[in-house]
Structure formats: structure tokens, C-alpha cells
Design an enzyme around this catalytic site. Structure first.
Site, PDB file in Angstrom:
ATOM      1  N   CYS A  56       0.861  -1.177   0.000  1.00 41.11           N
ATOM      2  CA  CYS A  56       0.000   0.000   0.000  1.00 41.11           C
ATOM      3  C   CYS A  56       0.901   1.233   0.000  1.00 41.11           C
ATOM      4  O   CYS A  56       1.823   1.330   0.813  1.00 41.11           O
ATOM      5  CB  CYS A  56      -0.897   0.001   1.236  1.00 41.11           C
ATOM      6  SG  CYS A  56      -1.845   1.525   1.418  1.00 41.11           S
ATOM      7  N   ASP A  63      -0.226  -6.024   0.331  1.00 43.24           N
ATOM      8  CA  ASP A  63      -1.474  -6.399  -0.322  1.00 43.24           C
ATOM      9  C   ASP A  63      -1.202  -7.669  -1.107  1.00 43.24           C
ATOM     10  O   ASP A  63      -0.152  -7.807  -1.744  1.00 43.24           O
ATOM     11  CB  ASP A  63      -1.952  -5.292  -1.270  1.00 43.24           C
ATOM     12  CG  ASP A  63      -2.433  -4.059  -0.522  1.00 43.24           C
ATOM     13  OD1 ASP A  63      -3.185  -4.229   0.453  1.00 43.24           O
ATOM     14  OD2 ASP A  63      -2.066  -2.943  -0.917  1.00 43.24           O
TER      15      ASP A  63
END
EC number: 1.7.1.13
Length: 165
Positions: A56, A63
């Protein structure tokens, strides 16, 4: 049917290399190509990449996604080990999900100039929501441009059952 000749594999350096180096920072230069021996035929090449990770850009948290890449090759095709290493290079790259999928597609277009390509990222939920960006491209002025438009309008017409992956 005959196998590939040595000169046809000159640009393929990562496949079979036992000294593989894993790059943790985004690097499109890892990608390698080889010639499509079936240029007179349309066919899909599909990759399912269930262990894609990126960061992120705001929080630095990881992620995770399954990335699906499908393309109709023209002259050049991406070599799969180089694609694996390229996708691995996103590990420390900070970008939004939508940006990462578009970067992947743009890099593959630049590398191969395919007739058609689509990239779909199915990210695991974070903060109670999952994001599944889909992007595609059809070569302008060809039937693939219309194909891209059609697939964009219909790609999620019958979505899979979301099971929080």
C-alpha cells in the site's frame, strides 16, 4: 513439429538458470520474450499468478492478490520465468491496486505488442473490502480493439461467488 532452435532462444536467459536472483524492487527490465511460432493463428495465453504481493503506498502494508494475465500474441511472447520474477519485483513497490494492474499491462504491451491483452487482479480483503481491478487493451484499428471494448463491457457480467478468498 520440431522444437526450438538454439538461436530462437538467444534472448531467454532466466529459464533453466540455477543462479536466479530475486529482485524486490519493481523492475520491468527482467522481462524476456521469444518468438511466436504460430503467428497465423489467434490463441490465448493465460497466466494465473496466485502469490502476487505489493505494498500500500500510504501505509506500507502488504497487499496480496491473484493476478490473471491473458493475451493473444502477435510476434513476441513473454517468457514465463521472467514474468514470475517481474511480478515478484512488485514485492516492495508501493502503489494502489488499480495502478499496479495498469503498470503490468502497460509493461507487457511495451514488451510484446500483443494483439489483445487483459490483466485482472483479485486482491484479498483489507479493511473489510476487496478490490478487483480489470484492465484490457486491443490493438487500435483492428478487430481486437472491438474485442477489448466488448470484453470490458461484459467481463464481470457473471461474477464468481466472492468467498473472501
Amino acid at each position: 513439429m520440431t522444437g526450438r532452435k538454439e538461436e530462437e532462444l538467444e534472448g531467454v536467459t532466466l529459464l533453466g538458470n540455477q543462479g536466479t536472483t530475486y529482485t524486490f524492487d519493481y523492475n520491468p527490465d527482467i522481462l524476456e520474450v521469444f518468438e511466436n511460432k504460430h503467428q497465423g493463428r489467434d490463441y490465448f495465453v493465460k497466466f494465473n499468478c496466485p502469490e502476487f504481493t505489493t505494498l500500500c503506498p500510504m501505509t506500507g502494508q502488504p497487499d496480496f492478490a491473484t493476478v490473471y494475465i491473458s493475451y493473444i500474441p502477435d510476434v513476441k511472447m513473454v517468457e514465463s520465468k521472467s514474468l514470475k520474477l517481474y511480478l515478484f519485483s512488485f514485492r516492495n513497490h508501493g502503489d494502489f491496486h488499480e495502478d499496479a494492474m495498469n503498470i503490468i499491462m502497460n509493461d507487457l504491451i511495451k514488451l510484446m505488442d500483443p494483439r489483445y491483452i487483459e490483466v485482472w487482479g483479485k486482491f484479498t480483503p483489507r479493511g473489510g473490502i476487496s478490490i478487483d481491478p480489470y484492465t484490457n487493451y486491443g490493438r487500435p484499428g483492428t478487430k481486437y480493439e472491438k474485442m477489448a471494448e466488448y470484453r470490458m463491457m461484459n467481463h464481470d457480467l457473471y461474477p464468481e461467488t466472492v468467498d473472501n478468498r
